[in-house]
Design a protein around this motif. Structure first.
Motif, PDB file in Angstrom:
ATOM      1  N   PHE A   1     -55.698 -52.390 -65.211  1.00 22.20           N
ATOM      2  CA  PHE A   1     -54.476 -52.890 -65.688  1.00 22.20           C
ATOM      3  C   PHE A   1     -54.074 -54.227 -65.102  1.00 22.20           C
ATOM      4  CE2 PHE A   1     -54.219 -48.222 -66.029  1.00 22.20           C
ATOM      5  CZ  PHE A   1     -54.358 -48.188 -67.092  1.00 22.20           C
ATOM      6  N   LYS A   2     -55.280 -54.915 -64.708  1.00 26.39           N
ATOM      7  CA  LYS A   2     -54.908 -56.412 -64.275  1.00 26.39           C
ATOM      8  C   LYS A   2     -55.480 -57.313 -65.182  1.00 26.39           C
ATOM      9  CE  LYS A   2     -57.034 -55.786 -60.170  1.00 26.39           C
ATOM     10  NZ  LYS A   2     -57.342 -56.141 -58.718  1.00 26.39           N
ATOM     11  N   CYS A   3     -55.114 -58.725 -65.197  1.00 24.32           N
ATOM     12  CA  CYS A   3     -55.676 -59.646 -65.929  1.00 24.32           C
ATOM     13  C   CYS A   3     -56.942 -59.964 -65.209  1.00 24.32           C
ATOM     14  CB  CYS A   3     -54.786 -61.049 -65.754  1.00 24.32           C
ATOM     15  SG  CYS A   3     -55.456 -62.380 -66.820  1.00 24.32           S
ATOM     16  N   ALA A   4     -58.048 -60.071 -66.080  1.00 26.06           N
ATOM     17  CA  ALA A   4     -59.547 -60.423 -65.932  1.00 26.06           C
ATOM     18  C   ALA A   4     -59.612 -61.661 -64.964  1.00 26.06           C
ATOM     19  CB  ALA A   4     -60.331 -60.277 -66.852  1.00 26.06           C
ATOM     20  N   TYR A   5     -58.561 -62.621 -65.314  1.00 26.57           N
ATOM     21  CA  TYR A   5     -58.770 -63.908 -64.711  1.00 26.57           C
ATOM     22  C   TYR A   5     -57.896 -64.355 -63.397  1.00 26.57           C
ATOM     23  CZ  TYR A   5     -61.278 -64.094 -68.967  1.00 26.57           C
ATOM     24  OH  TYR A   5     -62.392 -64.194 -69.903  1.00 26.57           O
TER      25      TYR A   5
ATOM     26  N   ARG B   1     -53.269 -60.695 -61.826  1.00 25.29           N
ATOM     27  CA  ARG B   1     -52.046 -60.096 -61.958  1.00 25.29           C
ATOM     28  C   ARG B   1     -51.995 -58.901 -62.408  1.00 25.29           C
ATOM     29  NH1 ARG B   1     -47.471 -62.555 -65.413  1.00 25.29           N
ATOM     30  NH2 ARG B   1     -49.058 -63.495 -66.700  1.00 25.29           N
ATOM     31  N   ARG B   2     -51.088 -57.852 -61.905  1.00 26.23           N
ATOM     32  CA  ARG B   2     -51.245 -56.498 -62.549  1.00 26.23           C
ATOM     33  C   ARG B   2     -49.988 -56.434 -63.624  1.00 26.23           C
ATOM     34  NH1 ARG B   2     -52.727 -50.541 -61.144  1.00 26.23           N
ATOM     35  NH2 ARG B   2     -51.493 -49.684 -62.361  1.00 26.23           N
ATOM     36  N   LEU B   3     -50.589 -55.938 -64.623  1.00 27.07           N
ATOM     37  CA  LEU B   3     -49.608 -55.900 -65.894  1.00 27.07           C
ATOM     38  C   LEU B   3     -49.329 -54.343 -65.880  1.00 27.07           C
ATOM     39  CD1 LEU B   3     -51.830 -58.295 -68.092  1.00 27.07           C
ATOM     40  CD2 LEU B   3     -49.771 -58.865 -66.615  1.00 27.07           C
ATOM     41  N   ALA B   4     -48.605 -54.122 -67.160  1.00 28.26           N
ATOM     42  CA  ALA B   4     -47.906 -52.699 -67.219  1.00 28.26           C
ATOM     43  C   ALA B   4     -49.032 -51.709 -67.570  1.00 28.26           C
ATOM     44  CB  ALA B   4     -46.854 -52.883 -68.480  1.00 28.26           C
TER      45      ALA B   4
ATOM     46  N   TYR C   1     -67.940 -58.807 -81.907  1.00 26.67           N
ATOM     47  CA  TYR C   1     -67.742 -57.301 -81.500  1.00 26.67           C
ATOM     48  C   TYR C   1     -68.665 -56.732 -80.576  1.00 26.67           C
ATOM     49  CZ  TYR C   1     -64.338 -56.626 -85.275  1.00 26.67           C
ATOM     50  OH  TYR C   1     -63.275 -56.659 -86.045  1.00 26.67           O
ATOM     51  N   HIS C   2     -69.156 -57.743 -79.608  1.00 26.66           N
ATOM     52  CA  HIS C   2     -69.942 -57.256 -78.391  1.00 26.66           C
ATOM     53  C   HIS C   2     -69.254 -56.886 -77.330  1.00 26.66           C
ATOM     54  CE1 HIS C   2     -73.209 -56.793 -75.356  1.00 26.66           C
ATOM     55  NE2 HIS C   2     -74.019 -57.135 -76.381  1.00 26.66           N
ATOM     56  N   PRO C   3     -69.549 -55.542 -76.692  1.00 22.63           N
ATOM     57  CA  PRO C   3     -68.611 -55.041 -75.626  1.00 22.63           C
ATOM     58  C   PRO C   3     -68.699 -55.851 -74.492  1.00 22.63           C
ATOM     59  CG  PRO C   3     -70.199 -53.284 -76.632  1.00 22.63           C
ATOM     60  CD  PRO C   3     -70.545 -54.514 -77.465  1.00 22.63           C
ATOM     61  N   PHE C   4     -69.676 -56.774 -74.299  1.00 26.54           N
ATOM     62  CA  PHE C   4     -69.868 -57.539 -73.091  1.00 26.54           C
ATOM     63  C   PHE C   4     -69.250 -58.879 -73.452  1.00 26.54           C
ATOM     64  CE2 PHE C   4     -73.011 -55.519 -69.745  1.00 26.54           C
ATOM     65  CZ  PHE C   4     -72.109 -54.829 -69.330  1.00 26.54           C
ATOM     66  N   ASN C   5     -68.480 -58.884 -74.382  1.00 24.78           N
ATOM     67  CA  ASN C   5     -67.703 -60.395 -74.666  1.00 24.78           C
ATOM     68  C   ASN C   5     -66.374 -60.193 -74.751  1.00 24.78           C
ATOM     69  OD1 ASN C   5     -68.053 -63.132 -75.196  1.00 24.78           O
ATOM     70  ND2 ASN C   5     -67.327 -62.724 -77.336  1.00 24.78           N
ATOM     71  N   TYR C   6     -65.926 -58.919 -74.239  1.00 26.90           N
ATOM     72  CA  TYR C   6     -64.424 -58.860 -74.088  1.00 26.90           C
ATOM     73  C   TYR C   6     -63.921 -58.590 -72.536  1.00 26.90           C
ATOM     74  CZ  TYR C   6     -64.492 -56.906 -78.968  1.00 26.90           C
ATOM     75  OH  TYR C   6     -64.983 -56.850 -80.382  1.00 26.90           O
ATOM     76  N   ALA C   7     -62.645 -58.869 -72.403  1.00 29.07           N
ATOM     77  CA  ALA C   7     -62.092 -58.675 -71.176  1.00 29.07           C
ATOM     78  C   ALA C   7     -60.545 -58.643 -71.646  1.00 29.07           C
ATOM     79  CB  ALA C   7     -61.989 -59.619 -70.395  1.00 29.07           C
ATOM     80  N   THR C   8     -59.584 -57.935 -70.837  1.00 28.76           N
ATOM     81  CA  THR C   8     -58.269 -58.015 -70.995  1.00 28.76           C
ATOM     82  C   THR C   8     -57.490 -59.123 -70.154  1.00 28.76           C
ATOM     83  OG1 THR C   8     -57.817 -55.999 -69.818  1.00 28.76           O
ATOM     84  CG2 THR C   8     -57.760 -55.817 -72.201  1.00 28.76           C
ATOM     85  N   ALA C   9     -56.667 -59.955 -70.870  1.00 25.70           N
ATOM     86  CA  ALA C   9     -56.092 -61.140 -69.918  1.00 25.70           C
ATOM     87  C   ALA C   9     -54.543 -60.905 -70.191  1.00 25.70           C
ATOM     88  CB  ALA C   9     -56.674 -62.034 -70.280  1.00 25.70           C
TER      89      ALA C   9
ATOM     90  N   SER D   1     -55.444 -52.756 -56.931  1.00 25.74           N
ATOM     91  CA  SER D   1     -54.300 -53.764 -56.747  1.00 25.74           C
ATOM     92  C   SER D   1     -54.347 -55.071 -57.115  1.00 25.74           C
ATOM     93  CB  SER D   1     -54.258 -53.655 -54.993  1.00 25.74           C
ATOM     94  OG  SER D   1     -53.872 -52.378 -54.649  1.00 25.74           O
ATOM     95  N   ALA D   2     -53.176 -55.635 -57.273  1.00 28.17           N
ATOM     96  CA  ALA D   2     -52.876 -56.944 -57.601  1.00 28.17           C
ATOM     97  C   ALA D   2     -53.561 -57.984 -56.717  1.00 28.17           C
ATOM     98  CB  ALA D   2     -51.786 -57.372 -58.095  1.00 28.17           C
ATOM     99  N   HIS D   3     -54.137 -58.989 -57.131  1.00 29.32           N
ATOM    100  CA  HIS D   3     -54.541 -60.203 -56.144  1.00 29.32           C
ATOM    101  C   HIS D   3     -55.768 -59.627 -55.094  1.00 29.32           C
ATOM    102  CE1 HIS D   3     -51.828 -62.255 -58.342  1.00 29.32           C
ATOM    103  NE2 HIS D   3     -50.791 -61.726 -58.113  1.00 29.32           N
ATOM    104  N   THR D   4     -56.672 -58.831 -55.514  1.00 31.43           N
ATOM    105  CA  THR D   4     -57.645 -58.279 -54.630  1.00 31.43           C
ATOM    106  C   THR D   4     -58.366 -59.271 -53.770  1.00 31.43           C
ATOM    107  OG1 THR D   4     -57.900 -56.271 -56.157  1.00 31.43           O
ATOM    108  CG2 THR D   4     -59.379 -56.491 -54.340  1.00 31.43           C
TER     109      THR D   4
END
Ligand code: ZN
Length: 296
Positions: A59-63, A66-69, A123-131, A260-263
């Protein structure tokens, strides 16, 4: 930024478990784009598998880390499913406006515009991340700076590594560089881990691109981690009370875990604490002073 390990078969398995039949439907859509020679569809289906990436990334932004909801109570709206390589037209980065507003000037090329875009990777699975919204919309937008020649016409991200992308891709091991071998932290500020060469340039561009050294919400989050981690490390080392040490061990383990956030910032601080505890104490003091001065 840290790596989130997963293999492509495992990622595909999780996607199928989340949305049965998704991969088959995605493949059909990709074939349509291939025939058309561009991306185009009335509505997309990638939001169906967003939760797979949210969970993978804790649940963290890939970049920006930050920890999101979490997923409960509509928390998914805080996460954007982002295409690492843009599916549509790619403008050159930095644009003249970005370069002048942010004072960015490099002695190396960051790639021309690419009007075709990476439509076979929509639609390639290795072209996604959540941000987070900040990283995805105003900053990432549809940019994709590269050091090498643009690869075109490929539907395989592994074959496109010859492009030498500047931005790190933290999902799986597609990207040969582990983000923690490229980016480290001096206190709350991200810095390149090595002094020169391709990894140094990747770090510089990734930091500038996502403004990782400029954003107040990130300074604050990292300062909180550093203050808490310093206390835990100090107690581990100096306190003779067994109960206090047990609590400190658990706190340190949590703060340093990838969930955790900011590992990356936390792990960089622990390295500093081991190497130079006095300097670590100075940085923890500064982090606390920053939090004090920015409290309402
Ligand atoms: Zn972010």
């Amino acid at each position: 930024m840290i790596r989130h390990p997963v293999t492509l078969p495992e990622l595909r398995r999780r996607i199928e478990a989340e949305a049965p039949g998704w991969i088959r439907r995605a493949t059909r859509r990709t074939e349509k784009f291939r025939k058309a020679g561009k991306y185009g569809e009335a509505s997309n289906i990638w939001s169906e598998i967003k939760a797979v990436y949210m969970r993978l990334q804790s649940f963290k932004c890939a970049y920006c880390e930050r920890r999101l909801a979490s997923e409960d109570f509509g928390g998914a709206i805080e996460h954007d499913l982002e295409h690492y390589r843009p599916k549509g037209a790619v403008p050159a980065w930095p644009s003249a406006q970005i370069a002048s507003e942010r004072g960015i000037s490099y002695r190396f090329a960051t790639g021309d515009a690419f009007p075709d875009g990476y439509y076979l990777l929509a639609y390639h699975p290795f072209n996604y991340a959540t941000a987070c919204k900040k990283c995805n919309s105003p900053l990432k937008s549809s940019f994709f700076p590269v050091a090498g020649p643009r690869g075109s016409g490929s539907d395989d991200p592994a074959a496109l590594q010859t492009e030498k992308p500047f931005l790190l891709y933290p999902i799986g091991d597609l990207d040969e560089d582990d983000p923690e071998e490229v980016l480290t932290f001096d206190g709350v500020i991200p810095v390149p881990k090595v002094p020169r060469g391709p990894r140094h340039r990747r770090a510089r561009v990734t930091i500038d691109f996502f403004e990782l050294d400029q954003r107040e919400e990130l300074w604050r989050g990292r300062a909180e981690v550093i203050v808490a981690l310093f206390i835990a490390l100090w107690v581990q080392q100096n306190n003779t009370d067994e109960k206090a040490r047990t609590v400190a061990d658990r706190a340190a383990t949590t703060l340093l875990s990838s969930a955790s956030a900011h590992t990356n910032c936390a792990r960089s601080f622990r390295e500093l604490y081991r190497r130079d505890p006095l300097r670590a104490e100075e940085i923890a003091d500064r982090a606390q002073a920053y939090l004090d001065s920015h409290s309402p």
